[in-house]
Design a protein around this motif. Structure first.
Motif, PDB file in Angstrom:
ATOM      1  N   ALA A   1       0.824  -1.216   0.000  1.00 57.43           N
ATOM      2  CA  ALA A   1       0.000   0.000   0.000  1.00 57.43           C
ATOM      3  C   ALA A   1       0.856   1.263   0.000  1.00 57.43           C
ATOM      4  CB  ALA A   1      -0.930  -0.008   1.208  1.00 57.43           C
ATOM      5  N   LEU A   2       1.877   1.305   0.817  1.00 60.68           N
ATOM      6  CA  LEU A   2       2.673   2.527   0.952  1.00 60.68           C
ATOM      7  C   LEU A   2       3.600   2.776  -0.232  1.00 60.68           C
ATOM      8  CD1 LEU A   2       3.401   2.208   4.756  1.00 60.68           C
ATOM      9  CD2 LEU A   2       1.996   3.962   3.650  1.00 60.68           C
ATOM     10  N   THR A   3       4.093   1.719  -0.857  1.00 60.35           N
ATOM     11  CA  THR A   3       4.953   1.928  -2.027  1.00 60.35           C
ATOM     12  C   THR A   3       4.155   2.477  -3.206  1.00 60.35           C
ATOM     13  OG1 THR A   3       4.793  -0.416  -2.623  1.00 60.35           O
ATOM     14  CG2 THR A   3       6.748   0.272  -1.401  1.00 60.35           C
ATOM     15  N   LYS A   4       2.858   2.208  -3.231  1.00 59.78           N
ATOM     16  CA  LYS A   4       2.005   2.798  -4.277  1.00 59.78           C
ATOM     17  C   LYS A   4       1.973   4.318  -4.176  1.00 59.78           C
ATOM     18  CE  LYS A   4      -0.997  -1.129  -5.073  1.00 59.78           C
ATOM     19  NZ  LYS A   4      -2.369  -1.650  -5.059  1.00 59.78           N
ATOM     20  N   PHE A   5       2.230   4.847  -2.990  1.00 63.22           N
ATOM     21  CA  PHE A   5       2.265   6.294  -2.776  1.00 63.22           C
ATOM     22  C   PHE A   5       3.686   6.844  -2.862  1.00 63.22           C
ATOM     23  CE2 PHE A   5      -1.652   5.130  -0.404  1.00 63.22           C
ATOM     24  CZ  PHE A   5      -2.543   5.839  -1.194  1.00 63.22           C
ATOM     25  N   GLY A   6       4.637   6.009  -3.260  1.00 63.40           N
ATOM     26  CA  GLY A   6       6.004   6.480  -3.446  1.00 63.40           C
ATOM     27  C   GLY A   6       6.863   6.450  -2.208  1.00 63.40           C
ATOM     28  N   CYS A   7       6.454   5.712  -1.197  1.00 64.96           N
ATOM     29  CA  CYS A   7       7.249   5.598   0.026  1.00 64.96           C
ATOM     30  C   CYS A   7       8.323   4.530  -0.139  1.00 64.96           C
ATOM     31  CB  CYS A   7       6.361   5.211   1.208  1.00 64.96           C
ATOM     32  SG  CYS A   7       5.082   6.397   1.552  1.00 64.96           S
ATOM     33  N   ALA A   8       9.430   4.737   0.540  1.00 59.78           N
ATOM     34  CA  ALA A   8      10.490   3.733   0.608  1.00 59.78           C
ATOM     35  C   ALA A   8      10.326   3.012   1.945  1.00 59.78           C
ATOM     36  CB  ALA A   8      11.856   4.390   0.512  1.00 59.78           C
ATOM     37  N   CYS A   9       9.918   1.755   1.899  1.00 61.55           N
ATOM     38  CA  CYS A   9       9.616   1.002   3.119  1.00 61.55           C
ATOM     39  C   CYS A   9      10.745   0.046   3.472  1.00 61.55           C
ATOM     40  CB  CYS A   9       8.328   0.212   2.947  1.00 61.55           C
ATOM     41  SG  CYS A   9       6.880   1.240   2.706  1.00 61.55           S
ATOM     42  N   THR A  10      11.038  -0.016   4.756  1.00 61.45           N
ATOM     43  CA  THR A  10      11.990  -0.964   5.317  1.00 61.45           C
ATOM     44  C   THR A  10      11.241  -1.748   6.373  1.00 61.45           C
ATOM     45  OG1 THR A  10      13.831   0.543   4.922  1.00 61.45           O
ATOM     46  CG2 THR A  10      14.186  -1.196   6.542  1.00 61.45           C
ATOM     47  N   MET A  11      11.510  -3.056   6.454  1.00 62.15           N
ATOM     48  CA  MET A  11      10.791  -3.905   7.387  1.00 62.15           C
ATOM     49  C   MET A  11      11.708  -4.405   8.497  1.00 62.15           C
ATOM     50  SD  MET A  11       8.711  -6.142   4.561  1.00 62.15           S
ATOM     51  CE  MET A  11      10.188  -6.450   3.609  1.00 62.15           C
TER      52      MET A  11
ATOM     53  N   GLY B   1      14.702  -5.290  18.059  1.00 56.68           N
ATOM     54  CA  GLY B   1      16.160  -5.381  17.909  1.00 56.68           C
ATOM     55  C   GLY B   1      16.591  -5.065  16.490  1.00 56.68           C
ATOM     56  N   ILE B   2      15.910  -5.655  15.523  1.00 59.60           N
ATOM     57  CA  ILE B   2      16.202  -5.379  14.108  1.00 59.60           C
ATOM     58  C   ILE B   2      15.859  -3.926  13.790  1.00 59.60           C
ATOM     59  CG2 ILE B   2      15.573  -5.951  11.731  1.00 59.60           C
ATOM     60  CD1 ILE B   2      15.102  -8.852  12.743  1.00 59.60           C
TER      61      ILE B   2
ATOM     62  N   LYS C   1      10.509  -7.499  23.230  1.00 63.46           N
ATOM     63  CA  LYS C   1      10.142  -6.140  23.623  1.00 63.46           C
ATOM     64  C   LYS C   1       8.950  -5.688  22.784  1.00 63.46           C
ATOM     65  CE  LYS C   1      13.352  -3.138  24.671  1.00 63.46           C
ATOM     66  NZ  LYS C   1      14.410  -2.109  24.575  1.00 63.46           N
ATOM     67  N   SER C   2       7.871  -5.326  23.450  1.00 65.32           N
ATOM     68  CA  SER C   2       6.662  -4.891  22.739  1.00 65.32           C
ATOM     69  C   SER C   2       6.846  -3.475  22.206  1.00 65.32           C
ATOM     70  CB  SER C   2       5.455  -4.921  23.683  1.00 65.32           C
ATOM     71  OG  SER C   2       5.534  -3.844  24.606  1.00 65.32           O
ATOM     72  N   GLY C   3       5.961  -3.090  21.314  1.00 67.27           N
ATOM     73  CA  GLY C   3       5.975  -1.730  20.806  1.00 67.27           C
ATOM     74  C   GLY C   3       5.755  -0.711  21.909  1.00 67.27           C
ATOM     75  N   MET C   4       4.911  -1.035  22.862  1.00 72.08           N
ATOM     76  CA  MET C   4       4.663  -0.130  23.988  1.00 72.08           C
ATOM     77  C   MET C   4       5.927   0.070  24.818  1.00 72.08           C
ATOM     78  SD  MET C   4       1.642   1.026  23.689  1.00 72.08           S
ATOM     79  CE  MET C   4       1.344   1.778  25.260  1.00 72.08           C
ATOM     80  N   GLU C   5       6.703  -0.987  24.988  1.00 72.25           N
ATOM     81  CA  GLU C   5       7.958  -0.883  25.737  1.00 72.25           C
ATOM     82  C   GLU C   5       9.026  -0.138  24.942  1.00 72.25           C
ATOM     83  OE1 GLU C   5       7.837  -5.019  28.305  1.00 72.25           O
ATOM     84  OE2 GLU C   5       8.400  -5.108  26.187  1.00 72.25           O
ATOM     85  N   TYR C   6       8.982  -0.257  23.618  1.00 69.31           N
ATOM     86  CA  TYR C   6       9.991   0.344  22.748  1.00 69.31           C
ATOM     87  C   TYR C   6       9.727   1.817  22.462  1.00 69.31           C
ATOM     88  CZ  TYR C   6      13.414   0.310  18.897  1.00 69.31           C
ATOM     89  OH  TYR C   6      14.491   0.540  18.072  1.00 69.31           O
TER      90      TYR C   6
END
Length: 92
Positions: free
Chosen positions: A27-37, A42-43, A65-70
């Motif tokens: 979805a986001l690359t259709k709008f011209g975004c550069a996505c990294t996963m 840690g990654i 580590k959860s997103g809330m903790e991060y």
């Protein structure tokens, strides 16, 4: 934020669910975004040390580590980076 506002932005998607991550990338690359996963925080930390991102899409509930903790760590070291929290969990 309009789709035009997304064009050219670097977005880091941090989610342990590969299907959700792939859907967001498509979805986001259709709008011209550069996505990294990144499949965990840690990654994500490694990716953040390698390059800057305008936006981080962060899963709330992940193993380790959860997103809330991060989130406090992200805001401490990357205060100008926007963060969107998301979850696939239907529990209120």
């Amino acid at each position: 934020m309009t789709p035009d506002a997304l064009t050219g932005n670097r977005i880091l998607i941090v989610d342990d669910d590969e299907k959700i991550t792939q859907m967001l990338v498509i979805a986001l690359t259709k709008f011209g975004c550069a996505c990294t996963m990144a499949s965990n925080t840690g990654i994500a930390g490694d990716k953040l040390r390698e390059q800057e991102f305008e936006l981080i899409i962060l899963d709330i509930d992940m193993p380790g580590k959860s997103g809330m903790e991060y989130l406090p760590e992200l805001k401490q070291y990357y205060p100008d980076t926007a963060v969107i929290m998301l979850t696939g969990v239907a529990d209120l």
